[in-house]
Scaffold this motif. Structure first.
Motif, PDB file in Angstrom:
ATOM      1  N   GLY A 112       0.789  -1.224   0.000  1.00 40.34           N
ATOM      2  CA  GLY A 112       0.000   0.000   0.000  1.00 40.34           C
ATOM      3  C   GLY A 112       0.822   1.276   0.000  1.00 40.34           C
ATOM      4  O   GLY A 112       0.282   2.352  -0.249  1.00 40.34           O
ATOM      5  N   GLN A 113       2.113   1.163   0.259  1.00 41.76           N
ATOM      6  CA  GLN A 113       2.976   2.352   0.233  1.00 41.76           C
ATOM      7  C   GLN A 113       3.385   2.742  -1.188  1.00 41.76           C
ATOM      8  O   GLN A 113       3.925   3.831  -1.400  1.00 41.76           O
ATOM      9  N   PHE A 114       3.146   1.854  -2.163  1.00 43.43           N
ATOM     10  CA  PHE A 114       3.565   2.103  -3.541  1.00 43.43           C
ATOM     11  C   PHE A 114       2.368   2.562  -4.366  1.00 43.43           C
ATOM     12  O   PHE A 114       1.273   2.011  -4.261  1.00 43.43           O
ATOM     13  N   ARG A 115       2.581   3.555  -5.235  1.00 40.79           N
ATOM     14  CA  ARG A 115       1.498   4.072  -6.070  1.00 40.79           C
ATOM     15  C   ARG A 115       1.303   3.226  -7.326  1.00 40.79           C
ATOM     16  O   ARG A 115       0.185   2.925  -7.706  1.00 40.79           O
ATOM     17  N   GLN A 116       2.379   2.878  -8.012  1.00 38.23           N
ATOM     18  CA  GLN A 116       2.289   2.016  -9.191  1.00 38.23           C
ATOM     19  C   GLN A 116       3.562   1.172  -9.274  1.00 38.23           C
ATOM     20  O   GLN A 116       4.448   1.432 -10.078  1.00 38.23           O
ATOM     21  N   ASP A 150       8.706   2.070  -8.328  1.00 39.10           N
ATOM     22  CA  ASP A 150       7.364   2.643  -8.276  1.00 39.10           C
ATOM     23  C   ASP A 150       7.278   3.714  -9.352  1.00 39.10           C
ATOM     24  O   ASP A 150       7.726   4.845  -9.156  1.00 39.10           O
ATOM     25  N   ARG A 207       4.738   5.411 -10.857  1.00 36.59           N
ATOM     26  CA  ARG A 207       3.933   6.612 -10.636  1.00 36.59           C
ATOM     27  C   ARG A 207       4.434   7.420  -9.447  1.00 36.59           C
ATOM     28  O   ARG A 207       4.298   8.643  -9.406  1.00 36.59           O
ATOM     29  N   GLY A 208       5.022   6.746  -8.482  1.00 32.64           N
ATOM     30  CA  GLY A 208       5.560   7.460  -7.332  1.00 32.64           C
ATOM     31  C   GLY A 208       6.932   8.054  -7.575  1.00 32.64           C
ATOM     32  O   GLY A 208       7.445   8.796  -6.733  1.00 32.64           O
ATOM     33  N   ARG A 234       9.909   6.697  -7.516  1.00 33.25           N
ATOM     34  CA  ARG A 234      10.819   6.309  -6.442  1.00 33.25           C
ATOM     35  C   ARG A 234      11.294   4.876  -6.629  1.00 33.25           C
ATOM     36  O   ARG A 234      10.627   4.066  -7.277  1.00 33.25           O
TER      37      ARG A 234
END
Length: 325
Positions: free
Chosen positions: A38-42, A58, A60-61, A63
């Motif tokens: 859940g900490q990752f956007r994509q 990630d 989208r994030g 990172r």
């Protein structure tokens, strides 16, 4: 077992049994806990270092994360930003297991850039490709062409840059192209440069015998193999009933879309999303339908696979830490 990244269960481990039915269903056996995912956007790439740490790209994030062996502790190694040592608009990621360094391709201000980082996230090297990025092949919100498919060996970087006159270009870690090979396939659109180059976009991969694979992204699905010197060995058509809906509807003309607000490029959809080579030198080709074709080192199709976790997965990347995962 196989590490993969899918849209339903972000990261999971898949067991690899022996081939049996026409379409094998491989089920996930475990995954990262939901509070970690859940900490990752994509999350788009999931790979494991030689010392057991997990790296997550990630997209989208913007990172890169490291997940410790306990699969509970998460550390951001590379943060968002256009300056060196950060990433923005990142398109691809690849880990070299020998050095545990990783390469990230991004495109700040439309300029394609490669950065190499150490396992702790400290920058090692970088270079920027000349010209501006032209996203010729996209799938959903991901750019697959150009730096979207970087292969990092620790000693060099492989990319598909058809503007340089071949299917595969090998770059030094300082960004110098020193070997371009692979003759373009005939497309029937040689007079339309952007269409011709897009239909010669694809995924360059190293094979364990020292040679190279190339898998075309769009048009009639094909794979090729080259030896260590770049000499052509064989070509195989990627075909099966799972691909018929795509192949039977291939257009002969393409609509166009704006690429940078000032010019247009043809809108060409891929039939292949990604590909990877396993420890036994088999080539896994991920379609844009929820199927994977597996080819042996002679180019013969040996398996057709679907992956299941909470539902059928369409992985954005594959990684094989050993012969069983």
């Amino acid at each position: 077992m196989l590490f993969l990244l899918g849209a339903v269960l972000a990261m999971c481990v898949i067991a690899i049994p022996n081939a049996s039915e026409h379409v094998e269903i491989l089920n996930a056996t475990r995954g990262l806990p939901p509070h970690v995912v859940g900490q990752f956007r994509q999350p788009s790439v999931f790979q494991q270092t030689s010392n057991g740490l997990y790296l997550v790209f990630d997209r989208r994030g913007h990172r890169i994360y490291r997940v410790e062996r306990d699969r509970e502790t998460v550390t951001a190694l590379v943060e968002i930003g256009s300056e060196l040592g950060r990433i923005v608009g990142a398109r691809s990621f690849d880990l070299d297991e020998n050095t545990n360094r990783f390469a990230v391709a991004d495109a700040p201000n439309g300029r394609e850039r490669i950065q190499i980082f150490d396992i702790d996230g400290s920058p090692v090297r970088n270079f920027t490709l000349p010209g501006r990025a032209r996203p010729r092949i996209t799938f959903e919100d991901s750019v697959l062409s150009g730096v979207g498919t970087v292969e990092f060996t620790g000693r060099e970087i492989l990319m598909n840059q058809p503007e340089l006159g071949g299917l595969i270009t090998r770059f030094s870690l300082r960004g110098t192209p020193f070997h371009t090979f692979g003759v373009f396939r005939d497309t029937g659109h040689e007079a339309e440069r952007d269409v011709h180059l897009a239909l010669n976009s694809g995924i360059p991969l190293t094979s364990n015998d020292g040679g190279f694979y190339f898998v075309f992204h769009a048009g009639v699905p094909l794979l090729r193999k080259y030896d260590a010197s770049g000499e052509f060995l064989f070509e195989r058509r990627i075909q099966g009933v799972e691909l018929d809906p795509i192949v039977n509807t291939l257009p002969t003309q393409w609509s166009h879309r704006s690429s940078d607000g000032a010019s247009e490029i043809p809108l060409i959809r891929p039939s292949v999303r990604t590909a990877a080579v396993d420890r036994n030198n088999n080539l896994w080709v991920v379609l844009t339908t929820p199927f994977i074709y597996v080819y042996d080192s002679d180019g013969e199709k040996i398996r057709t696979i679907s992956l299941r976790a909470a539902g059928l997965l369409q992985p954005s990347s594959l990684f094989f830490p050993d012969n069983t995962r």
